[in-house]
Motif scaffolding. Structure first.
Motif, PDB file in Angstrom:
ATOM      1  N   PRO A   1       5.452   7.817  11.831  1.00 21.29           N
ATOM      2  CA  PRO A   1       5.877   7.357  10.498  1.00 21.29           C
ATOM      3  C   PRO A   1       4.668   7.161   9.586  1.00 21.29           C
ATOM      4  O   PRO A   1       3.560   6.871  10.042  1.00 21.29           O
ATOM      5  N   ARG A   2       4.893   7.308   8.314  1.00 20.57           N
ATOM      6  CA  ARG A   2       3.799   7.214   7.362  1.00 20.57           C
ATOM      7  C   ARG A   2       3.273   5.780   7.275  1.00 20.57           C
ATOM      8  O   ARG A   2       4.032   4.808   7.354  1.00 20.57           O
ATOM      9  N   ASN A   3       1.927   5.684   7.116  1.00 21.39           N
ATOM     10  CA  ASN A   3       1.237   4.421   6.846  1.00 21.39           C
ATOM     11  C   ASN A   3       1.411   3.385   7.965  1.00 21.39           C
ATOM     12  O   ASN A   3       1.485   2.184   7.708  1.00 21.39           O
ATOM     13  N   VAL A   4       1.527   3.846   9.187  1.00 15.24           N
ATOM     14  CA  VAL A   4       1.549   2.922  10.317  1.00 15.24           C
ATOM     15  C   VAL A   4       0.213   3.007  11.030  1.00 15.24           C
ATOM     16  O   VAL A   4      -0.502   4.016  10.955  1.00 15.24           O
ATOM     17  N   THR A   5      -0.123   1.941  11.725  1.00 16.42           N
ATOM     18  CA  THR A   5      -1.363   1.894  12.485  1.00 16.42           C
ATOM     19  C   THR A   5      -1.059   2.016  13.970  1.00 16.42           C
ATOM     20  O   THR A   5       0.108   1.997  14.391  1.00 16.42           O
ATOM     21  N   ALA A   6      -2.115   2.119  14.746  1.00 15.64           N
ATOM     22  CA  ALA A   6      -1.948   2.187  16.201  1.00 15.64           C
ATOM     23  C   ALA A   6      -1.337   0.904  16.743  1.00 15.64           C
ATOM     24  O   ALA A   6      -0.592   0.925  17.726  1.00 15.64           O
TER      25      ALA A   6
ATOM     26  N   PHE B   1       0.828  -1.203   0.000  1.00 16.80           N
ATOM     27  CA  PHE B   1       0.000   0.000   0.000  1.00 16.80           C
ATOM     28  C   PHE B   1       0.869   1.262   0.000  1.00 16.80           C
ATOM     29  O   PHE B   1       0.495   2.280  -0.577  1.00 16.80           O
ATOM     30  N   ARG B   2       2.030   1.188   0.645  1.00 11.47           N
ATOM     31  CA  ARG B   2       2.907   2.362   0.693  1.00 11.47           C
ATOM     32  C   ARG B   2       3.430   2.682  -0.710  1.00 11.47           C
ATOM     33  O   ARG B   2       3.497   3.842  -1.110  1.00 11.47           O
ATOM     34  N   SER B   3       3.809   1.659  -1.468  1.00  6.90           N
ATOM     35  CA  SER B   3       4.286   1.905  -2.830  1.00  6.90           C
ATOM     36  C   SER B   3       3.160   2.390  -3.737  1.00  6.90           C
ATOM     37  O   SER B   3       3.377   3.226  -4.619  1.00  6.90           O
ATOM     38  N   LEU B   4       1.950   1.885  -3.495  1.00 11.87           N
ATOM     39  CA  LEU B   4       0.814   2.325  -4.296  1.00 11.87           C
ATOM     40  C   LEU B   4       0.496   3.792  -4.052  1.00 11.87           C
ATOM     41  O   LEU B   4       0.231   4.563  -4.981  1.00 11.87           O
ATOM     42  N   ILE B   5       0.554   4.176  -2.776  1.00 14.70           N
ATOM     43  CA  ILE B   5       0.270   5.573  -2.431  1.00 14.70           C
ATOM     44  C   ILE B   5       1.345   6.492  -3.001  1.00 14.70           C
ATOM     45  O   ILE B   5       1.070   7.604  -3.467  1.00 14.70           O
ATOM     46  N   SER B   6       2.599   6.053  -2.996  1.00  9.84           N
ATOM     47  CA  SER B   6       3.669   6.898  -3.534  1.00  9.84           C
ATOM     48  C   SER B   6       3.505   7.109  -5.028  1.00  9.84           C
ATOM     49  O   SER B   6       3.828   8.179  -5.555  1.00  9.84           O
ATOM     50  N   LEU B   7       2.974   6.092  -5.744  1.00 10.97           N
ATOM     51  CA  LEU B   7       2.722   6.262  -7.176  1.00 10.97           C
ATOM     52  C   LEU B   7       1.613   7.274  -7.422  1.00 10.97           C
ATOM     53  O   LEU B   7       1.679   8.071  -8.355  1.00 10.97           O
ATOM     54  N   LYS B   8       0.613   7.264  -6.577  1.00  9.91           N
ATOM     55  CA  LYS B   8      -0.489   8.219  -6.725  1.00  9.91           C
ATOM     56  C   LYS B   8      -0.012   9.641  -6.454  1.00  9.91           C
ATOM     57  O   LYS B   8      -0.489  10.595  -7.056  1.00  9.91           O
ATOM     58  N   ARG B   9       0.932   9.783  -5.523  1.00 14.40           N
ATOM     59  CA  ARG B   9       1.402  11.128  -5.185  1.00 14.40           C
ATOM     60  C   ARG B   9       2.119  11.777  -6.356  1.00 14.40           C
ATOM     61  O   ARG B   9       2.112  12.989  -6.502  1.00 14.40           O
ATOM     62  N   LYS B  10       2.777  10.997  -7.165  1.00 15.34           N
ATOM     63  CA  LYS B  10       3.505  11.568  -8.291  1.00 15.34           C
ATOM     64  C   LYS B  10       2.561  12.194  -9.314  1.00 15.34           C
ATOM     65  O   LYS B  10       2.967  13.045 -10.096  1.00 15.34           O
ATOM     66  N   GLU B  11       1.308  11.717  -9.317  1.00 12.65           N
ATOM     67  CA  GLU B  11       0.345  12.240 -10.283  1.00 12.65           C
ATOM     68  C   GLU B  11      -0.351  13.493  -9.774  1.00 12.65           C
ATOM     69  O   GLU B  11      -1.130  14.089 -10.500  1.00 12.65           O
ATOM     70  N   LYS B  12      -0.115  13.859  -8.486  1.00  9.01           N
ATOM     71  CA  LYS B  12      -0.837  14.982  -7.912  1.00  9.01           C
ATOM     72  C   LYS B  12      -0.169  16.299  -8.283  1.00  9.01           C
ATOM     73  O   LYS B  12       0.853  16.328  -8.972  1.00  9.01           O
ATOM     74  N   GLY B  13      -0.767  17.383  -7.767  1.00 11.55           N
ATOM     75  CA  GLY B  13      -0.362  18.715  -8.171  1.00 11.55           C
ATOM     76  C   GLY B  13       0.931  19.168  -7.546  1.00 11.55           C
ATOM     77  O   GLY B  13       1.716  18.391  -7.004  1.00 11.55           O
ATOM     78  N   VAL B  14       1.148  20.480  -7.611  1.00  5.42           N
ATOM     79  CA  VAL B  14       2.398  21.085  -7.177  1.00  5.42           C
ATOM     80  C   VAL B  14       2.540  21.054  -5.669  1.00  5.42           C
ATOM     81  O   VAL B  14       3.620  20.786  -5.147  1.00  5.42           O
TER      82      VAL B  14
ATOM     83  N   LEU C   1      -8.099  21.598   5.725  1.00  3.50           N
ATOM     84  CA  LEU C   1      -7.237  21.540   4.553  1.00  3.50           C
ATOM     85  C   LEU C   1      -5.757  21.568   4.944  1.00  3.50           C
ATOM     86  O   LEU C   1      -4.926  20.917   4.292  1.00  3.50           O
ATOM     87  N   LEU C   2      -5.434  22.280   6.000  1.00  2.00           N
ATOM     88  CA  LEU C   2      -4.048  22.306   6.470  1.00  2.00           C
ATOM     89  C   LEU C   2      -3.629  20.928   6.972  1.00  2.00           C
ATOM     90  O   LEU C   2      -2.517  20.457   6.674  1.00  2.00           O
ATOM     91  N   LYS C   3      -4.501  20.270   7.722  1.00  2.00           N
ATOM     92  CA  LYS C   3      -4.187  18.912   8.155  1.00  2.00           C
ATOM     93  C   LYS C   3      -4.072  17.964   6.963  1.00  2.00           C
ATOM     94  O   LYS C   3      -3.219  17.060   6.954  1.00  2.00           O
ATOM     95  N   MET C   4      -4.906  18.160   5.960  1.00  2.00           N
ATOM     96  CA  MET C   4      -4.840  17.315   4.770  1.00  2.00           C
ATOM     97  C   MET C   4      -3.506  17.488   4.047  1.00  2.00           C
ATOM     98  O   MET C   4      -2.909  16.507   3.576  1.00  2.00           O
ATOM     99  N   PHE C   5      -3.031  18.710   3.972  1.00  2.00           N
ATOM    100  CA  PHE C   5      -1.743  18.964   3.322  1.00  2.00           C
ATOM    101  C   PHE C   5      -0.622  18.239   4.057  1.00  2.00           C
ATOM    102  O   PHE C   5       0.241  17.598   3.438  1.00  2.00           O
ATOM    103  N   LEU C   6      -0.605  18.317   5.386  1.00  2.00           N
ATOM    104  CA  LEU C   6       0.436  17.653   6.168  1.00  2.00           C
ATOM    105  C   LEU C   6       0.340  16.134   6.043  1.00  2.00           C
ATOM    106  O   LEU C   6       1.352  15.436   6.011  1.00  2.00           O
ATOM    107  N   GLY C   7      -0.893  15.638   5.997  1.00  2.00           N
ATOM    108  CA  GLY C   7      -1.063  14.192   5.908  1.00  2.00           C
ATOM    109  C   GLY C   7      -0.642  13.616   4.579  1.00  2.00           C
ATOM    110  O   GLY C   7      -0.325  12.415   4.500  1.00  2.00           O
ATOM    111  N   GLU C   8      -0.620  14.396   3.513  1.00  2.00           N
ATOM    112  CA  GLU C   8      -0.251  13.905   2.195  1.00  2.00           C
ATOM    113  C   GLU C   8       1.215  14.106   1.860  1.00  2.00           C
ATOM    114  O   GLU C   8       1.651  13.770   0.756  1.00  2.00           O
ATOM    115  N   LEU C   9       1.986  14.626   2.800  1.00  2.00           N
ATOM    116  CA  LEU C   9       3.427  14.740   2.570  1.00  2.00           C
ATOM    117  C   LEU C   9       4.043  13.344   2.498  1.00  2.00           C
ATOM    118  O   LEU C   9       3.595  12.418   3.182  1.00  2.00           O
TER     119      LEU C   9
END
Length: 482
Positions: free
Chosen positions: A261-266, A80-93, A161-169
């Motif tokens: 860390p990204r994509n970790v659960t509780a 899932f981490r690799s899949l999400i990273s591929l999607k991020r490359k298609e996103k905006g600036v 929206l600010l939290k969303m920006f931080l979460g998508e880093l």
């Protein structure tokens, strides 16, 4: 206020009234940009002085190894981490892209707007309208300026929206490399109780120092945005009577974006969740102190450029000698000497009080041979203190006595004036021999001050003449009898 160093006068009249702005971290920033390897080694050496980092975690902090994070061994999470990273490359600036100065400039519009609207109840907790958020997100990705004060958007829309920006880093704001170091700060840098056991109370001074050091080696964009964000959360917590958002509540909202860390659960973090959340709470409460370089780092950076040699840790500054830098005084050694003198005075005072109590105890004992023996021992030692007595002073230096008989006569008869007169003269007068009978005559003459040395010599000569006459009579009698 600490940025303004001083006012100076110059020949240019247009600049005389302007203050000279001085950045106390100037040499720190200079060393960071010009010699990043030296700067990183300087900071990390001081971090390891505060927290214990094993070899692998230290290599991760230095960027020599890839960070090993919780949940990294899971195959599903890796997919899932690799899949999400591929999607991020298609996103905006801005959204989903690595942090850049351009992205910070766009997001700073949201932060500036929220500073003006901190009284909204449930800020950062209550979600906004998804349609308005999408419009605002597209505008930010396109790089256009947004008029947030027009009333089209609500403060909850902007906060979400600010939290969303931080979460998508791609990685948390404090980066994956620093995760283990922050976990050690939250878990290990705590106070100890009277028995030497660790408590849950944080050691504020050491935690602030460790965070200051870690923030120094963050990438420049991460450090800039972190400063803007923590300052916003600090101001939000100050108005918690209106918005109902305390520092702890804000930490629960932002810890997954700042530190986790990204994509970790509780389940991946397990017992570390509380420590990490408490660490973010601490950052929010003390955010106004965390972005200043420690004093010893400033001095080391300054000495690297201006001094004869560079110092690599805080402990090195305590070993400075006058040949190193005249401007830097060994303040710590001066404080230590003052503390030692105060400790000696306190110890002496306690000793005197203990001796007084001991004397009182002996004095109140019933009369016995043992009591008399103890009292004799007290009288033998001059340092023993009796009740109401003062601290014994050093005895005055004893005056050396003259071995001549004339010196004894002068001390007993003439007193101190003659002795002082003798000391003031460069040459010592010849000693005058005085017999016991003349001493009695001298004592009948009144005040010693009226007797001169000539008179003493005349008395001695008269006595010697009478002695010669007496010996002559005795010899004549003996000869006649023979």
């Amino acid at each position: 206020s600490d940025a303004i160093c001083s006012f100076v006068t110059c020949n240019d009249s247009s600049l005389r009234s302007q203050p000279i702005i001085f950045n106390p971290d100037f040499f720190v920033e200079k060393l960071r940009h010009e010699k990043p390897e030296v700067f990183t080694e300087l900071v990390v050496s001081n971090i390891t002085r505060l927290i214990d980092l094993p070899g692998a975690e230290l290599a991760q902090l230095m960027g020599e190894e890839d960070p090993k994070l919780p949940g990294a061994n899971s195959t599903a999470s890796g997919f899932f981490r690799s899949l999400i990273s591929l999607k991020r490359k298609e996103k905006g600036v801005v959204f989903g892209s690595p942090l850049t100065e351009e992205g910070i400039a766009q997001v700073s519009q949201l932060i500036e707007y929220l500073h003006k609207n901190l009284r909204a109840e449930g800020l950062f907790r209550v979600p906004g309208n998804s349609i308005r958020q999408q419009i605002l997100k597209d505008a930010l990705n396109s790089g256009t300026d947004i008029d947030l004060d027009s009333g089209e958007f609500h403060s909850n829309d902007v906060a979400t929206l600010l939290k969303m920006f931080l979460g998508e880093l791609p990685e948390p704001l404090l980066t994956h490399k620093h995760f283990h170091a922050h976990l050690k700060i939250a878990a290990d840098l705590t106070l100890f109780d009277e028995k030497g056991n660790k408590t849950s109370t944080p050691d504020k001074e050491r935690q602030i120092e460790a965070l200051q050091l870690l923030f120094l080696i963050l990438p420049a964009p991460n450090r800039s945005l972190l400063k803007l964000l923590l300052d916003l959360l600090y101001q939000t917590a100050k108005k918690q009577d209106k918005n109902k958002m305390s520092a702890h509540n804000l930490a629960l909202m932002f810890a997954p974006h700042i530190l986790w860390p990204r994509n970790v659960t509780a389940n991946d973090l397990q017992e570390n969740i509380t420590k990490l959340n408490n660490g973010v709470t601490f950052m929010i409460k003390h955010s106004q102190k965390l972005f200043k370089a420690p004093v010893y780092i400033r001095e080391c950076a300054r000495l690297h450029y201006l001094g004869s040699r560079a110092h690599t840790s805080k402990d090195d500054l305590d070993l400075l000698t006058p040949s190193g830098s005249k401007e830097l005084q060994p303040l710590k050694s001066q404080k230590r000497s003052r503390l030692d003198s105060c400790h000696q005075e306190e110890t002496q005072q306690r000793t005197e009080e203990a001796l007084k109590e001991l004397f009182h105890h002996v004095h109140n004992m019933p009369d016995s041979a043992k009591k008399k023996k103890l009292i004799r021992q007290f009288n033998k030692h001059p340092t023993a203190l009796t009740p109401g007595s003062d601290v014994p002073t050093s005895p005055a230096p004893r005056r050396t006595r003259s071995r001549s008989f004339s010196g004894l006569i002068k001390r007993k008869v003439l007193g101190t004036p003659v002795i002082l007169e003798r000391k003031s003269r460069d040459t010592t007068p010849e000693p005058v021999r005085v017999s016991k009978e003349n001493v009695q005559l001298l004592q009948k003459c009144g005040s010693p001050a009226h007797i001169s040395q000539a008179k003493l010599k005349s008395l001695e000569s008269q006595k010697e003449g009478s002695c010669r006459r007496m010996r002559a009579r005795l010899l004549s009698k003996d000869s006649s009898s023979l």
